[in-house]
Design a protein around this motif. Structure first.
Motif: not given
Length: 574
Positions: A552, A549, A534, A478-480, A519, A437, A439, A536
């Motif tokens: 997507n 998750a 993502t 909601e983090r990818p 993402s 990941t 971010q 959830k």
């Protein structure tokens, strides 16, 4: 993360919540500042309250991020020259900016706070004449028409001046830092309170877990008050529908922290809050790795209390600002207690913030090294305010420190042979993957084998992530992330790379062939497939988080190679 919410400007929401009582919520829809407690990036509210009776009392004006919009909203609704009292649940430099601005337009106000709060207020406002009413726990304040305020000191090492206030008329308990959550929205009360469960737990883990002993003491005090209708905290929704559940959870979480068999003493002093912020990030890493933290604010702790804590610790970490080229006197006193009371076998750590030179950090390091202590990490030196990346590194340092202590304890404790159940559990086979990941400026990765498809519609999967993993704090709602599937016979290089121990803050992807997913997370080009996901939901499961998750997008790079699987001999963590 909801980018539309981030674009919303800060605002102030004003609503009546009880008789003669109004909430004034200063709202930030994005991350407020660089602190671990805000890492979920769900925004926050700084809650202030007004009681207007024969006398008018304003509770907990917000920090400087909201000074201008808060005072504007306040002046639109009340005549600020009619405010009699400003009740301050805790004092810090950010809040003082607003208090000074309020004092400029309402010089008649009297501040109401605890005795430590009064000392802090006077030090921050040396150039002003301020009226202060000190509440030590037995005093009351009558606003008229049945609004009689009862005060309960709730000190913790981070907020030694903590003060909770109870209104006998409305039965509202103003809890300041207790029972809050950093989440922003239009909902003022906690209807459907379970949706806030994760936010409240994260808030507790960041802010309250290192002070579990003091939290329990505060809960005992608050339990002795008359019936409480709801909690009015300093951040997040008012706690009404889920009040019993949250109170019980605070007790349970505090007990869990106190029940750990490895303890780290975290000692600090903080002139402007930066050193305390660094310490908070380290404490977060320690607690998530399953050790108990005894946090000690050396500015207010008595020497005998410091000694009682450090004598029973497995390791200690001490942090200091540099003031005039020196460590504060209280830190020098604490250092003397450590040198005389803690065995040289205890693991040590040093951190601090400074404006120009950082001599205090050098002093702590040299004294401890010369005394023969082993260090769990290189001293942390932060100039001015810590950044996001710095705080994430500090969290990882805390986790590594805890793991070092736990490994040493395992070496001393003979390992028992795996039971039949543990051996059978180990025969459960999982796909070998690398979870990645990125971010903003933060990125991380981990080798994962506890992975399973969970849903068809939408396509979803679960992955188990150990609590002490560095990547865990980047896998919230909601983090990818990208799940990179490794191939049989082709996985050894990537497996070896991501199994090696990384230093805190080290780039996990140096030397690895990667490209960016939709993402923004890294795709490993040497994997046989990838899934862009993502988060959830998360469920706490013993020493792991089970992360659910949805997928997507994704692709298969090598359709002819079988997925690598991980065969274990035992279902234990050895």
């Amino acid at each position: 993360m909801n980018t539309t919410a981030i674009e919303r400007p800060r605002d102030v929401q004003v609503l009546p919540i009880a008789e003669n009582t109004t909430i004034v919520r200063s709202r930030s829809w994005g991350r407020l500042r660089f602190e671990i407690e805000y890492a979920l990036q769900r925004g926050t509210t700084a809650n202030s309250y007004i009681i207007r009776s024969n006398k008018t009392a304003l509770f907990d004006p917000p920090g400087e991020s909201f000074t201008e919009i808060f005072l504007k909203a306040l002046q639109q609704r009340i005549d600020v020259t009619q405010i009699d009292f400003v009740v301050v649940g805790h004092v810090n430099p950010n809040r003082v900016v607003t208090l000074k601005a309020l004092l400029d337009i309402a010089p008649q106000i009297t501040f109401v706070c605890s005795n430590p709060g009064a000392i802090a207020l006077r030090s921050f406002m040396e150039d002003r004449k301020v009226k202060i009413k000190v509440m030590r726990g037995e005093e009351t304040l009558n606003l008229g028409n049945g609004h009689r305020l009862l005060f309960t000191p709730t000190p913790t090492p981070r907020w030694p001046d903590g003060l909770a206030t109870y209104d006998t008329k409305t039965q509202i308990l103003y809890t300041d830092k207790f029972f809050g959550a950093h989440v922003c929205g239009d909902q003022v009360f906690d209807e459907g309170w379970s949706v806030y469960a994760h936010d409240r737990r994260y808030y507790f883990d960041c802010l309250m877990a290192p002070h579990a002993r003091q939290v329990e003491t505060a809960l005992e005090k608050l339990a002795s008050l008359p019936p409480v209708r709801f909690y009015a905290p300093g951040h997040g929704p008012i706690v009404r529908d889920g009040m019993k559940e949250l109170t019980d959870a605070y007790r349970q979480w505090s007990q869990e922290q106190k029940g750990k068999d490895v303890t780290v003493a975290l000692l600090f002093a903080s002139a402007y809050g930066n050193t305390a912020t660094i310490g908070q990030a380290i404490a977060r890493g320690l607690t998530k790795a399953g050790v108990q933290v005894e946090s000690i604010n050396c500015e207010v702790a008595a020497p005998e209390d410091i000694q009682a804590v450090v004598e029973k610790c497995s390791g200690f970490i001490i942090g200091s600002p540099t003031l005039g080229g020196h460590a504060p006197t209280q830190i020098q006193t604490a250092l003397g207690i450590l040198l005389s009371s803690v065995p040289k076998t205890a693991l040590a750590g040093v951190f601090g913030s400074f404006g120009w030179s950082g001599e205090a950090i050098d002093l702590l390091e040299s004294k401890l090294r010369n005394a023969g202590y082993q260090f769990g990490f290189d001293p942390i030196r932060v100039k001015f305010k810590p950044t996001d990346v710095t705080l994430k590194t500090c969290e990882e340092i805390g986790t590594d420190f805890a793991q070092t202590l736990k490994k040493a304890k395992k070496v001393r404790t003979p390992r028992q042979p795996a039971s039949n159940v543990e051996q059978a559990t180990g025969r459960i086979v999982g796909s070998l993957c690398v979870l990645t990941t990125k971010q903003g400026d933060l990125s991380s990765a981990m080798l994962a084998s506890w992975v399973s498809q969970a849903t068809f519609t939408p396509p979803g999967l679960t992955v188990a992530v150990a609590k002490e993993r560095a990547i865990e704090s980047l896998l919230h709602h909601e983090r990818p992330f990208v799940l990179n599937v490794l191939g049989e016979g082709k996985h050894l290089g990537l497996m070896k790379h991501f199994l090696k121990p990384f230093k805190p803050g080290e780039d996990r992807f140096e030397g690895v062939n990667v490209e960016e997913s939709e993402s923004g997370s890294p795709i490993l080009k040497d994997a046989i497939a990838y899934l862009d996901c993502t988060v959830k939901n998360r469920m706490e499961c013993g020493d792991h988080w089970l992360v659910y998750a949805i997928v997507n997008s994704g692709n298969v790079f090598d359709p002819d190679t079988k997925t690598a699987v991980h065969h274990r001999k035992s279902g234990t963590n050895y």
